[in-house]
Design a protein around this motif. Structure first.
Motif, PDB file in Angstrom:
ATOM      1  N   GLY A 199      29.444 -15.777 -20.312  1.00 23.73           N
ATOM      2  CA  GLY A 199      29.824 -14.542 -20.073  1.00 23.73           C
ATOM      3  C   GLY A 199      31.311 -14.534 -20.601  1.00 23.73           C
ATOM      4  O   GLY A 199      31.679 -15.275 -21.559  1.00 23.73           O
ATOM      5  N   ALA A 200      32.140 -13.583 -19.905  1.00 19.58           N
ATOM      6  CA  ALA A 200      33.341 -13.139 -20.252  1.00 19.58           C
ATOM      7  C   ALA A 200      34.158 -14.189 -19.389  1.00 19.58           C
ATOM      8  O   ALA A 200      35.160 -13.853 -18.675  1.00 19.58           O
ATOM      9  CB  ALA A 200      33.808 -11.828 -19.892  1.00 19.58           C
ATOM     10  N   SER A 201      34.129 -15.387 -20.112  1.00 20.21           N
ATOM     11  CA  SER A 201      34.988 -16.512 -19.412  1.00 20.21           C
ATOM     12  C   SER A 201      36.236 -16.972 -20.371  1.00 20.21           C
ATOM     13  O   SER A 201      36.212 -16.507 -21.607  1.00 20.21           O
ATOM     14  CB  SER A 201      34.020 -17.812 -19.221  1.00 20.21           C
ATOM     15  N   ASP A 202      37.106 -17.531 -19.767  1.00 14.80           N
ATOM     16  CA  ASP A 202      38.190 -17.668 -20.587  1.00 14.80           C
ATOM     17  C   ASP A 202      38.803 -19.262 -20.196  1.00 14.80           C
ATOM     18  O   ASP A 202      39.084 -19.698 -19.117  1.00 14.80           O
ATOM     19  CB  ASP A 202      39.486 -16.947 -20.003  1.00 14.80           C
ATOM     20  N   VAL A 203      38.554 -20.075 -20.926  1.00 19.03           N
ATOM     21  CA  VAL A 203      39.036 -21.663 -21.137  1.00 19.03           C
ATOM     22  C   VAL A 203      40.098 -21.702 -21.934  1.00 19.03           C
ATOM     23  O   VAL A 203      39.995 -21.859 -23.169  1.00 19.03           O
ATOM     24  CB  VAL A 203      37.948 -22.408 -21.355  1.00 19.03           C
TER      25      VAL A 203
END
Length: 226
Positions: A199-203
């Protein structure tokens, strides 16, 4: 239940919730170290410790869990905008028994942890769920090495806008980031372990270390910053 109270526990000896349930609802709950030496443990040994919209300061004790074949799951839950400040958080469970440790941080709550695991040995298993909430760790978040028949498994799930920030490395059995944010100095995915970013994740990490035999998957709408 302790409701809308200003409560202080002096940590002379081990305090334990064993096959029972304690809820702190509203107010403040503090544990101070009255022992001349290392802090004693406040342990959930099966059952639940729920922080419901309250401010809890556990820096005067080691907040720990223990599981065994005779106990229920050991569950710590923060909900409804609760705040937890912990010096050492020691989650302890291992494969081979039916019960486990679960640490839930949800519904706008914040957990600030200085160290995961005692004596620098790392986290000894269990599942951490960060759902629409925040977990800050001012140290490494590393799974302990197996000890004989004790095989430790640590699972991290960051979902629904949840965020985890780690000053050191994240090195666990599995990490699932689903519409969440992860910030760490390093993310390590060893052989047999998994990292899934959905999904719209940020790592974001300074270093991503991927070992042979591991599994890493990143969906097309996720962002990975190395």
């Amino acid at each position: 239940m302790i409701k809308d109270s200003q409560t202080t526990l002096e940590s002379y000896e081990l305090s334990q919730i064993s096959d029972a349930n304690l809820t702190i609802q509203g107010g403040k709950f503090n544990v101070i170290n009255s022992y001349q030496g290392s802090p004693k443990s406040f342990t959930v040994g099966g059952g639940s410790f729920v922080i419901d919209g309250a401010e809890v300061d556990m820096r005067g004790a080691v907040l720990a869990t223990r599981t065994s074949t005779s106990n229920a799951n050991a569950v710590i839950t923060l909900k409804n905008g609760a705040t937890l400040n912990a010096g050492t958080l020691e989650l302890y469970t291992y494969d081979g028994i039916s019960n486990t440790t679960i640490f839930n941080i949800e519904s706008g709550s914040v957990a600030n942890v200085e160290t995961m695991g005692s004596y620098g040995l790392g986290n000894k298993g269990g599942t951490i769920n960060v759902d629409n909430a925040t977990l800050n760790i001012a140290d490494n978040f590393i799974q302990a090495e197996n000890s004989g028949s004790q095989v430790y498994t640590t699972n991290l799930n960051v979902t629904n806008g949840g965020k985890i920030s780690v000053k050191g490395a994240i090195d666990v059995s599995s990490a699932v980031i689903n519409n969440g944010t992860v910030i760490a100095n390093e993310i390590v995915v060893k052989s047999g372990r998994t990292l899934s970013v959905i999904g719209a994740s940020d790592v974001t990490a300074d270093l991503l270390t991927v070992h042979d035999g591991s599994s890493v998957s990143i969906s097309e709408d996720a962002t990975l910053n190395i």
